[in-house]
Each structure stands twice: as structure tokens, then as C-alpha cells.
Write a protein that holds these residues in place. Structure first.
Motif, PDB file in Angstrom:
ATOM      1  N   GLN A 205      64.888 -51.662  52.384  1.00 56.55           N
ATOM      2  CA  GLN A 205      63.659 -51.504  53.391  1.00 56.55           C
ATOM      3  C   GLN A 205      64.524 -50.858  54.546  1.00 56.55           C
ATOM      4  N   GLN A 206      65.638 -50.974  55.066  1.00 55.23           N
ATOM      5  CA  GLN A 206      66.286 -50.259  56.217  1.00 55.23           C
ATOM      6  C   GLN A 206      66.622 -48.815  55.775  1.00 55.23           C
ATOM      7  N   TYR A 207      67.193 -48.664  54.615  1.00 58.14           N
ATOM      8  CA  TYR A 207      67.227 -47.146  54.325  1.00 58.14           C
ATOM      9  C   TYR A 207      66.040 -46.356  54.397  1.00 58.14           C
ATOM     10  N   ARG A 208      65.081 -47.086  53.954  1.00 55.87           N
ATOM     11  CA  ARG A 208      63.590 -46.351  53.747  1.00 55.87           C
ATOM     12  C   ARG A 208      63.318 -46.099  55.333  1.00 55.87           C
ATOM     13  N   GLU A 209      63.480 -47.216  56.099  1.00 52.91           N
ATOM     14  CA  GLU A 209      62.938 -47.021  57.569  1.00 52.91           C
ATOM     15  C   GLU A 209      63.849 -45.811  58.177  1.00 52.91           C
ATOM     16  N   GLN A 210      65.108 -45.844  57.957  1.00 52.18           N
ATOM     17  CA  GLN A 210      66.063 -44.786  58.539  1.00 52.18           C
ATOM     18  C   GLN A 210      65.598 -43.313  58.112  1.00 52.18           C
ATOM     19  N   ALA A 211      65.199 -43.301  56.673  1.00 58.04           N
ATOM     20  CA  ALA A 211      64.826 -42.069  56.282  1.00 58.04           C
ATOM     21  C   ALA A 211      63.328 -41.548  56.937  1.00 58.04           C
ATOM     22  N   GLU A 212      62.466 -42.514  57.277  1.00 60.70           N
ATOM     23  CA  GLU A 212      61.422 -42.043  58.109  1.00 60.70           C
ATOM     24  C   GLU A 212      61.771 -41.613  59.319  1.00 60.70           C
ATOM     25  N   ARG A 213      62.568 -42.295  60.024  1.00 65.59           N
ATOM     26  CA  ARG A 213      63.070 -41.918  61.409  1.00 65.59           C
ATOM     27  C   ARG A 213      63.594 -40.546  61.185  1.00 65.59           C
ATOM     28  N   ALA A 214      64.433 -40.124  60.189  1.00 67.11           N
ATOM     29  CA  ALA A 214      65.037 -38.547  60.156  1.00 67.11           C
ATOM     30  C   ALA A 214      63.786 -37.734  60.067  1.00 67.11           C
ATOM     31  N   VAL A 215      62.798 -37.742  59.161  1.00 69.30           N
ATOM     32  CA  VAL A 215      61.800 -37.179  58.944  1.00 69.30           C
ATOM     33  C   VAL A 215      61.215 -36.860  60.353  1.00 69.30           C
ATOM     34  N   PHE A 216      60.836 -38.167  60.872  1.00 68.51           N
ATOM     35  CA  PHE A 216      59.981 -38.051  62.272  1.00 68.51           C
ATOM     36  C   PHE A 216      60.682 -37.499  63.319  1.00 68.51           C
ATOM     37  N   ALA A 217      62.107 -37.405  63.415  1.00 66.67           N
ATOM     38  CA  ALA A 217      62.988 -36.765  64.353  1.00 66.67           C
ATOM     39  C   ALA A 217      62.882 -35.380  64.353  1.00 66.67           C
ATOM     40  N   SER A 218      62.706 -34.904  62.964  1.00 66.49           N
ATOM     41  CA  SER A 218      62.831 -33.317  62.716  1.00 66.49           C
ATOM     42  C   SER A 218      61.498 -32.558  63.256  1.00 66.49           C
ATOM     43  N   SER A 219      60.384 -33.422  63.632  1.00 61.64           N
ATOM     44  CA  SER A 219      59.076 -32.862  64.101  1.00 61.64           C
ATOM     45  C   SER A 219      59.344 -32.664  65.622  1.00 61.64           C
ATOM     46  N   PHE A 220      60.438 -33.177  66.427  1.00 57.22           N
ATOM     47  CA  PHE A 220      60.261 -32.863  67.841  1.00 57.22           C
ATOM     48  C   PHE A 220      61.400 -31.772  68.093  1.00 57.22           C
ATOM     49  N   GLN A 221      60.874 -31.136  69.485  1.00 53.91           N
ATOM     50  CA  GLN A 221      61.757 -30.080  70.063  1.00 53.91           C
ATOM     51  C   GLN A 221      63.059 -30.674  70.573  1.00 53.91           C
ATOM     52  N   SER A 222      62.744 -31.896  71.110  1.00 45.42           N
ATOM     53  CA  SER A 222      64.143 -32.502  72.037  1.00 45.42           C
ATOM     54  C   SER A 222      64.465 -34.090  71.475  1.00 45.42           C
ATOM     55  N   TYR A 223      65.605 -34.297  71.554  1.00 47.20           N
ATOM     56  CA  TYR A 223      66.025 -35.728  71.372  1.00 47.20           C
ATOM     57  C   TYR A 223      64.982 -36.725  72.196  1.00 47.20           C
ATOM     58  N   ASP A 224      65.119 -36.415  73.707  1.00 47.15           N
ATOM     59  CA  ASP A 224      64.253 -37.239  74.372  1.00 47.15           C
ATOM     60  C   ASP A 224      62.814 -37.455  73.892  1.00 47.15           C
ATOM     61  N   ALA A 225      62.175 -36.650  73.312  1.00 47.78           N
ATOM     62  CA  ALA A 225      60.804 -36.492  72.950  1.00 47.78           C
ATOM     63  C   ALA A 225      60.842 -37.454  71.855  1.00 47.78           C
ATOM     64  N   TYR A 226      61.857 -37.339  70.775  1.00 49.94           N
ATOM     65  CA  TYR A 226      61.943 -38.245  69.708  1.00 49.94           C
ATOM     66  C   TYR A 226      62.050 -39.673  70.063  1.00 49.94           C
ATOM     67  N   LEU A 227      63.066 -39.870  71.017  1.00 49.24           N
ATOM     68  CA  LEU A 227      63.135 -41.208  71.416  1.00 49.24           C
ATOM     69  C   LEU A 227      61.718 -41.814  72.123  1.00 49.24           C
ATOM     70  N   GLU A 228      61.273 -41.128  72.721  1.00 44.26           N
ATOM     71  CA  GLU A 228      59.918 -41.548  73.405  1.00 44.26           C
ATOM     72  C   GLU A 228      59.100 -41.892  72.199  1.00 44.26           C
ATOM     73  N   GLY A 229      59.145 -41.151  71.256  1.00 43.50           N
ATOM     74  CA  GLY A 229      57.939 -41.242  70.067  1.00 43.50           C
ATOM     75  C   GLY A 229      58.236 -42.301  69.242  1.00 43.50           C
ATOM     76  N   LEU A 230      59.484 -42.803  69.249  1.00 46.66           N
ATOM     77  CA  LEU A 230      59.746 -43.955  68.435  1.00 46.66           C
ATOM     78  C   LEU A 230      59.023 -45.265  68.915  1.00 46.66           C
ATOM     79  N   ASP A 231      58.481 -45.276  70.194  1.00 51.70           N
ATOM     80  CA  ASP A 231      57.867 -46.413  70.571  1.00 51.70           C
ATOM     81  C   ASP A 231      58.658 -47.894  70.517  1.00 51.70           C
ATOM     82  N   MET A 232      59.926 -47.783  71.005  1.00 52.62           N
ATOM     83  CA  MET A 232      60.902 -48.869  70.899  1.00 52.62           C
ATOM     84  C   MET A 232      60.729 -50.002  71.759  1.00 52.62           C
TER      85      MET A 232
END
Length: 187
Positions: A1-28
Motif C-alpha cells: 500500500q505504501q509503495y502504491r501511495e508513493q507512486a500516486e504521489r510521484a504522478v501527482f507531483a509531475s502535474s505541478f510547475q513548482s514543488y511548493d504547489a505540489y506540497l500545498e496540493g498534498l493537503d497534509m
């Protein structure tokens, strides 16, 4: 499950122009809470196994963790983190020693490496300083004890705004500490 979630995060990260936007989008969301009987076993486990992000590399048994949590001369906090893809669980441990000179000494700070570069370091130091302020402490002191495995945190305190006192000791004034921006909200 953790590997699947990490893969989903990686795909999600590639859709952002900046790392800050990615972090904000994670809704942590994080929880910072006092040690409790339910978590003491996992806390002790982390102190035994964490090497890279471990500033002093002090190891504790479960009985020692239980004793610390009941001792009023310490503030003991664990941290959890989750995001829109899943729950990282208990990922950080902080033990603060109350000193007679109105200071707190960070006698233990460790964190799981799987959440690095998400802002958890900043969230944790902000919580340490917020706790110090709320309880009337004037200074927070930290120490880095080098080991063959923990070089990644050698300059952590300085990066987070602490002044170097000597080779491996750092401090900051609670009243003038500049809190760090983070995209993690506290639950």
C-alpha cells in the motif's frame, strides 16, 4: 500500500510547475501529541531504529519511554502525518528537557526519512518553539552528536534559524524565533 501511495504521489507531483504547489496540493495534516500508552511501543521502536534523521541517536526501551512520559521535567511529543494519498503514521519523536534556566533542551529529535522534504522538519521545529512559548520558556537549545549515519542533519539547527553556540550545540531565543512556512496543518 505504501509503495502504491508513493507512486500516486510521484504522478501527482509531475502535474505541478513548482514543488511548493505540489506540497500545498498534498493537503497534509499532522498531529503533535504527548506520548501515550498506545504509542509508546512504536516510539521506542523508532528510537531504536532511526539513524539518519536522528540528532543525538539516544536509544530508549519502551519502559524508559513510559517513564519519560510520566516525568514532569520533560515534554514528550510524537508526530503523525497524512496526506491526500494516505497515512504515514507516527513519523517523528521529540523529547524536551526542562532546564532550571528557563530553557528547553532538545534531548531527542528523530524523524522517519520517508517524509523528508515535505516540510515536517519546519512543522516540528515550529511546534517545539510554540510549545516553549506557551509554557514560558525563553530559550531552546539543541545538540547534534555526529555518527557515521546521521550527517544529513549536521546543519539542521542552523538551517532552521538556530545560532551555533559551539561545535555541536545550537540555541534560539523563543521570543524572536522566526516561524517557518509549511504546507502542513495541525489537526
Amino acid at each position: 500500500q505504501q509503495y502504491r501511495e508513493q507512486a500516486e504521489r510521484a504522478v501527482f507531483a509531475s502535474s505541478f510547475q513548482s514543488y511548493d504547489a505540489y506540497l500545498e496540493g498534498l493537503d497534509m495534516k499532522a498531529v503533535a501529541a504527548p506520548f501515550d500508552d498506545f504509542h509508546n511501543s512504536r516510539i521506542a521502536q523508532l528510537t531504536q531504529r532511526s539513524n539518519q534523521f536522528n540528532l543525538r541517536t539516544v536509544r530508549y526501551t519502551e519502559a524508559e519511554i513510559e517513564a519519560l512520559s510520566r516525568d514532569d521535567s520533560h515534554i514528550c511529543l510524537y508526530f503523525t502525518l497524512k496526506d491526500k494519498f494516505g497515512d504515514h503514521g507516527l513519523i517523528s519523536v521529540v523529547i524536551l528537557d526542562k532546564r532550571a534556566d528557563s530553557s528547553l533542551f532538545v534531548s531527542q529529535w528523530l524523524m522517519s526519512c520517508r517524509v523528508l522534504k515535505r516540510g515536517m522538519e519546519e512543522f516540528t521545529i515550529n511546534k517545539i518553539l510554540q510549545t516553549a512559548a506557551e509554557q514560558g520558556f525563553r530559550k531552546v537549545t539543541g545538540e547534534y552528536i555526529p555518527t557515521p549515519k546521521n550527517a544529513m542533519v549536521r546543519d539542521l539547527y542552523e538551517k532552521l534559524g538556530f545560532a551555533r553556540v559551539d561545535e555541536n550545540r545550537f540555541e534560539t531565543d523563543v521570543a524572536s524565533f522566526q516561524y517557518h512556512k509549511t504546507y502542513i496543518t495541525e489537526e
